[in-house]
Write an enzyme that holds these catalytic residues in place. Structure first.
Site, PDB file in Angstrom:
ATOM      1  N   HIS A   1       0.845  -1.197   0.000  1.00 61.72           N
ATOM      2  CA  HIS A   1       0.000   0.000   0.000  1.00 61.72           C
ATOM      3  C   HIS A   1       0.876   1.240   0.000  1.00 61.72           C
ATOM      4  CE1 HIS A   1      -3.209   2.773   1.091  1.00 61.72           C
ATOM      5  NE2 HIS A   1      -4.037   1.828   0.693  1.00 61.72           N
TER       6      HIS A   1
ATOM      7  N   ASP B 221      -8.096  -5.636  -0.044  1.00 66.81           N
ATOM      8  CA  ASP B 221      -8.577  -6.418  -1.187  1.00 66.81           C
ATOM      9  C   ASP B 221      -8.241  -7.902  -1.077  1.00 66.81           C
ATOM     10  OD1 ASP B 221      -9.792  -4.355  -2.536  1.00 66.81           O
ATOM     11  OD2 ASP B 221      -7.950  -3.734  -3.532  1.00 66.81           O
TER      12      ASP B 221
HETATM   13  N1  ACO Z   1       3.901  -7.667  -4.743  1.00 67.34           N
HETATM   14  C1  ACO Z   1       5.228  -7.754  -4.837  1.00 67.34           C
HETATM   15  N2  ACO Z   1       6.044  -6.724  -4.584  1.00 67.34           N
HETATM   16  C2  ACO Z   1       5.482  -5.564  -4.214  1.00 67.34           C
HETATM   17  C3  ACO Z   1       4.102  -5.409  -4.092  1.00 67.34           C
HETATM   18  C4  ACO Z   1       3.298  -6.517  -4.361  1.00 67.34           C
HETATM   19  N3  ACO Z   1       1.965  -6.446  -4.277  1.00 67.34           N
HETATM   20  N4  ACO Z   1       3.834  -4.152  -3.705  1.00 67.34           N
HETATM   21  C5  ACO Z   1       4.992  -3.520  -3.599  1.00 67.34           C
HETATM   22  N5  ACO Z   1       5.994  -4.382  -3.902  1.00 67.34           N
HETATM   23  C6  ACO Z   1       7.405  -4.108  -3.887  1.00 67.34           C
HETATM   24  C7  ACO Z   1       7.877  -3.492  -5.187  1.00 67.34           C
HETATM   25  O1  ACO Z   1       8.239  -4.438  -6.142  1.00 67.34           O
HETATM   26  C8  ACO Z   1       9.030  -2.669  -4.712  1.00 67.34           C
HETATM   27  O2  ACO Z   1      10.100  -3.541  -4.460  1.00 67.34           O
HETATM   28  P1  ACO Z   1      11.601  -3.128  -4.795  1.00 67.34           P
HETATM   29  O3  ACO Z   1      11.870  -1.896  -3.968  1.00 67.34           O
HETATM   30  O4  ACO Z   1      12.374  -4.326  -4.416  1.00 67.34           O
HETATM   31  O5  ACO Z   1      11.594  -2.830  -6.268  1.00 67.34           O
HETATM   32  C9  ACO Z   1       8.571  -2.165  -3.353  1.00 67.34           C
HETATM   33  O6  ACO Z   1       7.658  -3.122  -2.886  1.00 67.34           O
HETATM   34  C10 ACO Z   1       7.890  -0.790  -3.427  1.00 67.34           C
HETATM   35  O7  ACO Z   1       6.855  -0.864  -4.403  1.00 67.34           O
HETATM   36  P2  ACO Z   1       6.096   0.413  -4.982  1.00 67.34           P
HETATM   37  O8  ACO Z   1       5.269  -0.001  -6.139  1.00 67.34           O
HETATM   38  O9  ACO Z   1       7.074   1.515  -5.200  1.00 67.34           O
HETATM   39  O10 ACO Z   1       5.224   0.807  -3.753  1.00 67.34           O
HETATM   40  P3  ACO Z   1       4.002   1.793  -3.762  1.00 67.34           P
HETATM   41  O11 ACO Z   1       3.849   2.302  -2.395  1.00 67.34           O
HETATM   42  O12 ACO Z   1       4.091   2.796  -4.808  1.00 67.34           O
HETATM   43  O13 ACO Z   1       2.875   0.756  -4.185  1.00 67.34           O
HETATM   44  C11 ACO Z   1       0.907  -0.345  -4.578  1.00 67.34           C
HETATM   45  C12 ACO Z   1       1.626   0.650  -3.684  1.00 67.34           C
HETATM   46  C13 ACO Z   1       0.799   0.220  -5.993  1.00 67.34           C
HETATM   47  C14 ACO Z   1      -0.486  -0.566  -3.995  1.00 67.34           C
HETATM   48  C15 ACO Z   1       1.701  -1.676  -4.611  1.00 67.34           C
HETATM   49  O14 ACO Z   1       1.918  -2.149  -3.300  1.00 67.34           O
HETATM   50  C16 ACO Z   1       1.036  -2.729  -5.469  1.00 67.34           C
HETATM   51  O15 ACO Z   1       1.202  -2.738  -6.685  1.00 67.34           O
HETATM   52  N6  ACO Z   1       0.225  -3.623  -4.832  1.00 67.34           N
HETATM   53  C17 ACO Z   1      -0.535  -4.594  -5.597  1.00 67.34           C
HETATM   54  C18 ACO Z   1      -1.836  -3.987  -6.065  1.00 67.34           C
HETATM   55  C19 ACO Z   1      -2.828  -3.816  -4.961  1.00 67.34           C
HETATM   56  O16 ACO Z   1      -3.001  -4.701  -4.126  1.00 67.34           O
HETATM   57  N7  ACO Z   1      -3.533  -2.691  -4.970  1.00 67.34           N
HETATM   58  C20 ACO Z   1      -4.596  -2.412  -4.015  1.00 67.34           C
HETATM   59  C21 ACO Z   1      -4.203  -1.261  -3.129  1.00 67.34           C
HETATM   60  S1  ACO Z   1      -5.407  -1.044  -1.844  1.00 67.34           S
HETATM   61  C22 ACO Z   1      -6.746  -0.401  -2.615  1.00 67.34           C
HETATM   62  O17 ACO Z   1      -6.701   0.187  -3.655  1.00 67.34           O
HETATM   63  C23 ACO Z   1      -8.061  -0.657  -1.957  1.00 67.34           C
END
Ligand code: ACO
Length: 378
Positions: A261, A312
């Protein structure tokens, strides 16, 4: 210079003020108009939460009854819209039909061009009441079965299940769905809500703002994650396969939907409630398989990546247990979040400032112009 002034994804930027909702990641808390979400979810109905978000206070008995009556009176769809739904392709994503139908719905709203707070509240209530009818009607049409009209005796959650299946839902299912509606109702400046506020800031109408929000919600990084999370659980299939599946997915650098998140970095405050009520439902249905898989996936991802589940991940199996088709999970999210979007549109319009940030240009400059005939072929 770029790094210091550009904030990709507006991360960490305070883009406005709100009195609707506060996310407190350090305390693992979510607050709706001053009330702790956990307190609300255990004690009140989704209708009371909707009233709170729209009217800034919890309703008393007569206010709630009149709010409820109004919602019930708005629930039916214009017959011509039903005809339009029948003419749309049945195979498309449910979120796309919902978005198209919401735009069409605007044309039937007598208050469409009235931007007063009173008219915007009426439009908010019509949208809240009608999105569930739209989602279920569109689903039944896509299945080639008869559309079921709303039942005026049922609340928002019960009506959704009734219109989807055509029979009276059980009490626990209704309560659990109602809880998920409360969890999904509002979450300050998330991507869809921010989209709604940007649209509203141009003084466009509430339906336009909600249509934009629906488009943002569909994405798998936002609301679309609940459908993708269920696909992951089905792919795993068995608790015995869960750990190996996660390790392999992480090795392949897969993004696992339902985890991580932008704001919460330790815990998503909504997860505990979704877990608790999901477990109750699983035990009643004598099917704890999904709950067991979720627990293992959560433990392994926390151990390996220090990532935690978001709401989710735990609403997905709960909807699955209710027999709700997966393609309706994100539309179901919208059936609740529409109240948060509406509250934000109204708030934005009360103290409006057009959203118009800057961008830092990183392209070339000073290029020579060549006449068309002299430009290189591709
Ligand atoms: N699976 C695997 N790795 C992840 C995930 C995930 N779901 N989420 C974050 N990471 C990792 C990234 O690969 C990154 O790793 P690295 O630094 O080794 O490259 C690190 O965590 C940071 O990731 P970002 O994408 O920069 O984090 P951000 O805070 O921008 O992302 C987000 C938030 C977009 C929600 C992300 O966690 C994600 O894509 N999650 C999956 C989608 C999801 O579940 N969305 C629902 C959100 S809640 C809602 O809308 C109700």
């Amino acid at each position: 210079m770029t790094e210091s002034i550009v904030k990709p994804g507006l991360e960490g930027v305070f883009a406005g003020e709100t009195s609707i909702c506060a996310v407190r990641p350090e305390e693992g808390k979510l607050i709706y108009r001053g009330y702790d979400l956990h307190l609300l979810a255990e004690a009140v109905s989704f209708e009371e939460v909707a009233y709170l978000l729209l009217y800034h206070k919890l309703p008393n008995q007569s206010e709630l009854e009149s709010f409820d009556q109004q919602l019930k009176s708005y629930r039916d769809l214009p017959p011509a819209l039903l005809e339009t739904l029948r003419s749309l392709p049945s195979h498309g994503p449910a979120m796309d039909t919902l978005r198209a139908a919401t735009t069409i719905l605007a044309l039937y709203d007598p208050d469409l061009e009235d931007d007063s707070p009173e008219a915007n509240l009426r439009k908010s209530m019509r949208l809240l009441a009608r999105l569930t009818t739209l989602v279920t009607a569109q689903h039944r049409i896509s299945q080639g079965i008869e559309v079921i009209s709303p039942n005026p005796k049922l609340n928002h959650a019960a009506n959704f299940l009734y219109m989807l299946r055509g029979n009276s839902p059980e009490e626990l299912e209704v309560r659990v769905l109602d809880i998920t509606f409360i969890l999904y109702a509002e979450h300050e400046f998330n991507a869809s809500t921010f989209t709604a506020r940007v649209v509203a800031s141009t003084l466009s109408d509430l339906y336009g703002a909600v249509t934009g929000a629906l488009a943002a919600l569909k994405g798998p990084l936002h609301g679309g994650a609940n459908e993708k999370a269920m696909e992951v659980l089905l792919e795993i299939g068995d608790p015995d396969h869960a750990e190996a599946w996660v390790l392999n997915a992480l090795k392949e650098k897969r993004r696992i939907m339902g985890f991580g998140h932008r704001i919460y970095k330790k815990v998503d405050s909504r997860v505990e409630l979704a877990k608790k009520w999901g477990k109750k439902l699983a035990e009643k249905e004598k099917n704890t398989r999904w709950h067991e898989i979720c627990t293992i996936v959560e433990d392994v991802i926390r151990r390996e990546k220090n990532l935690f589940p978001n709401v989710d991940f735990y609403t997905a199996p709960l909807y699955y247990l209710m027999g709700i088709p997966i393609k309706l999970y994100t539309p179901l999210f919208a059936c609740s979040r529409v109240v948060g979007w509406s509250a934000h549109v109204i708030e934005q319009k009360q103290k409006n400032r057009l959203f118009r940030p800057n961008s830092l240009y990183i392209g070339p400059e000073g290029l020579d112009y060549l006449p068309l005939a002299k430009r290189n072929p591709p």
